[in-house]
Design an enzyme around this catalytic site. Sequence first.
Site, PDB file in Angstrom:
ATOM      1  N   GLY A   9     -34.399  49.705 130.563  1.00 14.31           N
ATOM      2  CA  GLY A   9     -34.104  50.735 129.443  1.00 14.31           C
ATOM      3  C   GLY A   9     -33.190  51.702 129.955  1.00 14.31           C
ATOM      4  O   GLY A   9     -32.361  51.403 130.681  1.00 14.31           O
ATOM      5  N   ASP A  50     -23.435  51.558 128.541  1.00 14.12           N
ATOM      6  CA  ASP A  50     -22.226  50.799 128.107  1.00 14.12           C
ATOM      7  C   ASP A  50     -22.422  49.349 129.041  1.00 14.12           C
ATOM      8  O   ASP A  50     -21.961  48.628 128.580  1.00 14.12           O
ATOM      9  CB  ASP A  50     -20.863  51.248 128.510  1.00 14.12           C
ATOM     10  CG  ASP A  50     -20.657  52.517 127.585  1.00 14.12           C
ATOM     11  OD1 ASP A  50     -21.614  53.059 127.283  1.00 14.12           O
ATOM     12  OD2 ASP A  50     -19.530  52.599 127.218  1.00 14.12           O
ATOM     13  N   HIS A  82     -25.245  47.956 129.977  1.00 10.89           N
ATOM     14  CA  HIS A  82     -26.100  47.158 129.253  1.00 10.89           C
ATOM     15  C   HIS A  82     -25.700  46.492 127.770  1.00 10.89           C
ATOM     16  O   HIS A  82     -25.644  45.574 127.590  1.00 10.89           O
ATOM     17  CB  HIS A  82     -27.451  47.570 128.906  1.00 10.89           C
ATOM     18  CG  HIS A  82     -28.259  48.118 129.982  1.00 10.89           C
ATOM     19  ND1 HIS A  82     -28.229  49.298 130.306  1.00 10.89           N
ATOM     20  CD2 HIS A  82     -29.036  47.517 131.005  1.00 10.89           C
ATOM     21  CE1 HIS A  82     -29.300  49.624 131.557  1.00 10.89           C
ATOM     22  NE2 HIS A  82     -29.384  48.418 131.752  1.00 10.89           N
ATOM     23  N   GLN A 142     -40.690  47.952 141.727  1.00  7.11           N
ATOM     24  CA  GLN A 142     -39.423  47.828 142.363  1.00  7.11           C
ATOM     25  C   GLN A 142     -38.968  49.548 142.615  1.00  7.11           C
ATOM     26  O   GLN A 142     -37.791  49.600 143.114  1.00  7.11           O
ATOM     27  CB  GLN A 142     -38.122  47.222 141.728  1.00  7.11           C
ATOM     28  CG  GLN A 142     -37.922  47.710 140.224  1.00  7.11           C
ATOM     29  CD  GLN A 142     -36.999  46.994 139.428  1.00  7.11           C
ATOM     30  OE1 GLN A 142     -37.372  45.847 138.779  1.00  7.11           O
ATOM     31  NE2 GLN A 142     -35.510  47.243 139.443  1.00  7.11           N
ATOM     32  N   GLU A 183     -22.868  42.451 137.381  1.00 12.80           N
ATOM     33  CA  GLU A 183     -22.393  42.322 138.755  1.00 12.80           C
ATOM     34  C   GLU A 183     -22.601  43.597 139.431  1.00 12.80           C
ATOM     35  O   GLU A 183     -22.503  43.752 140.623  1.00 12.80           O
ATOM     36  CB  GLU A 183     -20.952  41.859 138.878  1.00 12.80           C
ATOM     37  CG  GLU A 183     -21.159  40.233 138.258  1.00 12.80           C
ATOM     38  CD  GLU A 183     -19.708  39.524 138.553  1.00 12.80           C
ATOM     39  OE1 GLU A 183     -18.516  40.454 138.636  1.00 12.80           O
ATOM     40  OE2 GLU A 183     -19.419  38.466 138.170  1.00 12.80           O
ATOM     41  N   LYS A 184     -22.979  44.803 138.576  1.00 10.35           N
ATOM     42  CA  LYS A 184     -23.057  46.033 139.362  1.00 10.35           C
ATOM     43  C   LYS A 184     -24.121  45.856 140.601  1.00 10.35           C
ATOM     44  O   LYS A 184     -23.922  46.452 141.709  1.00 10.35           O
ATOM     45  CB  LYS A 184     -23.346  47.183 138.409  1.00 10.35           C
ATOM     46  CG  LYS A 184     -24.200  48.190 138.931  1.00 10.35           C
ATOM     47  CD  LYS A 184     -23.550  49.696 138.773  1.00 10.35           C
ATOM     48  CE  LYS A 184     -24.163  50.403 139.566  1.00 10.35           C
ATOM     49  NZ  LYS A 184     -25.536  50.596 139.678  1.00 10.35           N
ATOM     50  N   GLN A 227     -28.795  41.911 143.743  1.00  7.38           N
ATOM     51  CA  GLN A 227     -29.956  41.430 142.891  1.00  7.38           C
ATOM     52  C   GLN A 227     -29.587  40.128 142.331  1.00  7.38           C
ATOM     53  O   GLN A 227     -30.433  39.324 142.286  1.00  7.38           O
ATOM     54  CB  GLN A 227     -30.030  42.594 141.756  1.00  7.38           C
ATOM     55  CG  GLN A 227     -31.096  42.028 140.731  1.00  7.38           C
ATOM     56  CD  GLN A 227     -31.394  43.125 139.850  1.00  7.38           C
ATOM     57  OE1 GLN A 227     -32.257  43.833 140.036  1.00  7.38           O
ATOM     58  NE2 GLN A 227     -30.747  43.207 138.501  1.00  7.38           N
ATOM     59  N   SER A 272     -24.445  53.377 135.039  1.00  9.40           N
ATOM     60  CA  SER A 272     -25.991  53.348 135.672  1.00  9.40           C
ATOM     61  C   SER A 272     -26.850  54.235 135.108  1.00  9.40           C
ATOM     62  O   SER A 272     -26.501  55.346 134.645  1.00  9.40           O
ATOM     63  CB  SER A 272     -25.985  53.696 137.122  1.00  9.40           C
ATOM     64  OG  SER A 272     -27.089  54.075 137.776  1.00  9.40           O
ATOM     65  N   ARG A 314     -28.969  55.949 136.280  1.00 14.16           N
ATOM     66  CA  ARG A 314     -29.331  56.978 137.051  1.00 14.16           C
ATOM     67  C   ARG A 314     -28.305  58.135 136.950  1.00 14.16           C
ATOM     68  O   ARG A 314     -28.562  59.077 137.333  1.00 14.16           O
ATOM     69  CB  ARG A 314     -29.634  56.532 138.655  1.00 14.16           C
ATOM     70  CG  ARG A 314     -30.926  55.944 138.976  1.00 14.16           C
ATOM     71  CD  ARG A 314     -31.218  55.686 140.179  1.00 14.16           C
ATOM     72  NE  ARG A 314     -32.548  55.481 140.628  1.00 14.16           N
ATOM     73  CZ  ARG A 314     -33.160  54.342 140.662  1.00 14.16           C
ATOM     74  NH1 ARG A 314     -32.424  53.319 140.566  1.00 14.16           N
ATOM     75  NH2 ARG A 314     -34.442  53.984 141.192  1.00 14.16           N
TER      76      ARG A 314
END
Length: 509
Positions: free
Chosen positions: A29, A33, A35, A60, A150-151, A155, A187, A189
Amino acid sequence: MNKIIRKTEELSQWRASLKSDINFIPTMGNLHDGHQKLISISKSSTCNINLVSIFVNPLQFDSKEDLKSYPRSIDKDIEIAFCNGADAIFIPNVIDIFPPNNKSISYLKASKELSSALCGLKRVGHFDGVCTVVYRLLKLVQPKNLYLGEKDWQQILIIKNLIEEKNLKINIVSVPTQRDSDGVPFSSRNKLLSKNERNILKIFSKELSHAKNIFKKDKKIDLKQLTKKLESKNISVEYLEHLNPYSLKKVQAKDNLSILAGAIKCGQTRLIDHVFLMKRNPIIAIDGPAGSGKSTITKLIAKELNLLYLDTGAMYRAISWLFMKEKIDYAKESELNKILRDISIIFKSNSCSQQDVFINHFCVTEEIRSQEISSIVSKVSSIKKVREFLVNEQRKIGKSGGLVAEGRDIGTTVFPDAEIKIFLTASIDERAKRRKSELELRGNEEIDFNQLRELIRKRDFEDSTREISPLKKANNAIELITDGYTINEVVEKIINIYNLNIPKEIQLE
Ligand code: PAF
């Protein structure tokens, strides 16, 4: 369609009712940009149903505070997801995904090797939590394609490993890191940052990009010096590593691709960024026996991926043509030395978007495909001096990479450090069948199938038993047996391998 699904049972029913495959975009969520790009690329690249999930996975997070402060904006997320092409949104709650006392839920461990680096070292258990939720979601959704940014490169590697380990038939589509106008990667965050913290993140991203430019010239990175520089700019570096981008082990001198990745602390917020570094552009090596379809397939791949097409077979054929024309006795070393000294072979695009081959300014594109040349090329290409000369020429052409080369010794001798190595083959019958139709297309009707079959068998024997650079599969090559596949299917397979292995961020440079 615009469907919102909240319960796992509802998701399973909906899934069972679908006739198309699913493209799946899992998120936590607070859509930004980055996403949006995942959703819109997924929408535009296939006709599949686009499913976005929004689930803040408690497994996580390293701390309760981090989980609590994670930005949430569900109403806006729903709007963004639908506006960018989601057909359905799955918004489960924790009880749905991890029902207590449900024995069928597997709590997984991420690959030890891949999670023993970068974020995995600092965020113990984080990737186990990612693997657990992603596996649970994949089992529920059963997508064909999984879209990831790819950020979060580490992962991606870990999820790729999970998919392989669990033998799931899911294709990962990675999308390059999306950046804001100040160079900062999007991000969720970022929302938590003050103006000053955002500025620090901006300097960090800028320094990584600067390091990348320096690497282009110097081909090396001084990590200690870079860390010192970042610290002198008040950046609190959690880690900064220069690693092999696949194993996440320390980069080695022979590695062409590498990743420079770091995490910094801005106040209470931890942020990551990276750049991929390249000594030269990627190379695809395609080897295989006569009639395996190499030329047709390599040409199409070059076009599709915008790479240079290096047809090494044509170079051997062109030299054979010249030897024939000049009546060179190639058993005589002095004659060989003399002619090789002045040979120039050039490829040029022609008006039909094909490649013409010139040897000493003669355009020989058509002539080198004759049966006459086919019958001597194996002999000519087994001459040590000829091979040395051409391997050298081929390496010169491939010096800065960005090409797909086809031949018989590309992955073993010419470009042993190619990023992607394919060994393309097919049964003798299949190859003879293809060669026959190819020759018929060129107007050569009378060629006999059995005769062609024998020629191919002979060529295989000569190629694989010759002393110098015999035709053989490179250790790390992927073997594709193409009987029963169409050309387009093989091309698609190789492009998928390329996309899976070469970060999109590099492909776009
Ligand atoms: O990248 C993310 O947003 C999450 O790690 C993911 C893949 C959705 C799993 O919770």
